[in-house]
Design an enzyme around this catalytic site. Structure first.
Site, short mmCIF file in Angstrom:
data_model
loop_
_atom_site.label_atom_id
_atom_site.label_comp_id
_atom_site.label_asym_id
_atom_site.label_seq_id
_atom_site.Cartn_x
_atom_site.Cartn_y
_atom_site.Cartn_z
N HIS A 1 70.30 71.69 14.93
CA HIS A 1 71.24 71.70 13.95
C HIS A 1 72.10 72.78 14.42
CE1 HIS A 1 68.15 70.62 10.92
NE2 HIS A 1 68.40 69.72 11.37
N ASP B 1 63.67 69.67 7.71
CA ASP B 1 63.79 68.56 8.47
C ASP B 1 63.11 68.33 9.59
OD1 ASP B 1 65.66 66.24 9.07
OD2 ASP B 1 66.85 67.51 10.05
N SER C 1 66.05 73.96 14.69
CA SER C 1 67.06 74.55 13.85
C SER C 1 67.02 76.04 14.21
CB SER C 1 66.75 74.14 12.37
OG SER C 1 68.18 74.47 11.79
#
Lengths: 277, 210
Positions: free
Chosen positions: B47, B140, B20
């Site tokens: 992301h 995540d 991310s």
């Protein structure tokens, strides 16, 4: 939690049971999403395994209705992917205008966001009065919601933005009344919409249409089921009829691709070929 | 009766990477290390802002040795290819050896979600998966990494001390507390790059053997 192989076996049995009992066929949905959705459902029902859920769902039809909410995609947006609706408005509608009457099939309409988008667009282009829109889904609760035409107010800002980007010609607020916390869409918009229960997995063609719009539905199907559905659309479309897909969906990997020309790869619009050469 | 079949044996093995915040720089350090003619497939979830058009394949294409492209729905997963998830859709791996996309709700506020991606890869590919979790500001991917190891695959986590954002690799390490030593590795980016290009790497052995 079971190991994933056992979980997969149990899921296979559950889906088979659902098919035999309720005639809804989820057996060819993509395994990754079915796995996740059922894991959520198992938690929701307070079960510890898919087998336990299977017993509940086969024993209680109300539990099955609840499970449907997990197995079907509930949400969408109006004018989702504005480029798609712009292409429909600017490139497809002028062709549809040449027909005395038009039939459009919104397949997998969920709670109705897309079919109302089409109704608004067609109204602005002066085509709504001679169009019939078929809006079909397998989830009766979604269909009822679609028929009501009431959407959460906090969604309307996004819908409005999409509508403008899609080339909307009026003020979006012309199409709905605001109540306490909902936007109630003009009932006149749905005068030419037919809402119907239809399963892409098991049902057949019910009308000849000039445009099928089926967006973000096929990604939930495995290749075999995708192929079945593409064939269904092919059979439903008149010669040179249009097929519109979601922004990341394509007919390219399907054996049915040979039955269609690419009308706009960017907007994901395909066109059924003319008479066989 | 057709219960879900066990993973296809003929599909190439799979290297999956999640990251991310700070991920672009990290990927630029490790993806160029992937060899030409890699006998496995590589797929990356990073992301990105929901409206951003996916430029990843175009950005990385000139910098990597294998062909780079965006992962498409129901596309067969091929060896010697680097795939990128597109923004706003979950990416998953199917037991038939293809990708699938979905617009299911975000998971961990993320779509694509690394957990969704890793968990599907673990379920579909079992021991023929190596998962790498890099820099990021949320957790995540941690559960997904756990699933990979649980199903017989291996996990590499970027050393949090070397990560631009340490939250994601720290969560990954926490999720792997019970994992056996032979399945769990913590390395800086340089160490990861070295493993990726080495055909004799023990961590990557399941990806190299057919």
């Amino acid at each position: 939690m079971r190991d994933s192989e056992t979980f997969d076996i149990e899921i296979g049995l559950l889906l088979e049971g659902i098919y035999q009992k309720y005639r809804s066929d989820f057996r060819d949905y993509t395994k990754s999403s079915i796995r996740r959705r059922l894991a959520l459902a198992i938690e929701h029902f307070g079960c510890s395994t898919a087998s336990e859920l299977q017993a509940r769902v086969l024993g209680e039809p109300e539990a099955y209705d609840q499970l449907l909410r997990f197995l079907t995609v509930p949400t969408s947006e109006m004018f989702r992917d504005p480029d798609y609706f712009r292409a429909i408005r600017e490139e497809i509608v002028p062709i549809l205008m040449t027909y005395p009457s038009v039939k459009i099939w919104i397949a997998g309409c969920s709670t109705g966001e897309e079919v109302y988008s089409f109704a608004i667009l067609l109204k602005e282009e002066g085509l709504l009065q001679r169009t019939i829109l078929y809006a079909t889904d397998i989830n009766p609760l979604s269909l009822r919601k679609a028929e009501a035409g009431i959407f959460a107010l906090d969604q309307v800002a996004l819908f409005t933005k999409n509508y403008q980007k899609a080339g909307g010609k009026a003020a979006f607020s012309d199409y709905y009344d605001v109540t306490l916390n909902a936007a109630v869409f003009d009932p006149a918009l749905r005068e030419n919409i037919v809402f119907a229960d239809h399963s892409l997995a098991t049902d057949s063609v019910f009308a000849e249409v000039q445009l099928v719009s089926c967006r973000n539905v096929l990604i939930y199907f495995n290749r075999e089921l995708q192929t079945r559905v593409f064939r269904l659309f092919y059979d439903a479309l008149s010669l040179r009829g249009f097929l519109g897909l979601g922004a990341k969906e394509t007919i390219r990997f399907s054996p049915m691709a040979s039955g269609f020309d690419t009308f706009s790869e960017r907007a994901r619009i395909y066109r059924k070929k003319g008479a066989a050469a | 009766l057709n219960p879900f079949e066990i993973p296809v044996k003929n599909a190439p093995s799979l290297l999956v990477i999640g990251c991310s915040a700070g991920g672009m720089d990290a990927l630029l350090k490790i993806l160029p290390a992937l060899p030409r003619e890699m006998p496995f497939a590589t797929a990356v979830v990073i992301h990105l802002p929901p409206d951003s058009d996916s430029m990843l394949a175009r950005i990385f294409g000139p910098k990597v040795r294998a062909p780079a492209k965006e992962a498409e729905d129901k596309e067969e997963i091929r060896a010697n290819t680097i795939y990128f998830a597109v923004p706003s859709y979950h990416l998953a791996v199917e037991p038939e050896g293809c990708f699938s996309l979905s617009v299911d709700d975000p998971v961990n506020f993320s779509r694509p979600s690394i957990d969704v991606f890793f968990e599907s890869a673990a379920a579909a590919y079992g021991s023929r998966v190596v998962g790498i979790l890099l820099t990021g500001a949320n957790s995540d991917g941690a559960e997904g990494l756990r699933a990979i190891v649980k199903n017989g695959g291996r996990a590499i986590v970027q050393d949090p001390k070397t990560a631009e954002n340490s939250a994601m690799p720290e969560a990954g390490i926490r999720a792997l507390t019970d994992a056996p030593d032979h399945a769990r590795f913590i390395l800086p980016l340089e160490g990861i790059a070295k493993q990726l290009q080495d055909p004799r790497s023990l961590i990557m052995e399941n990806l190299w053997k057919r």
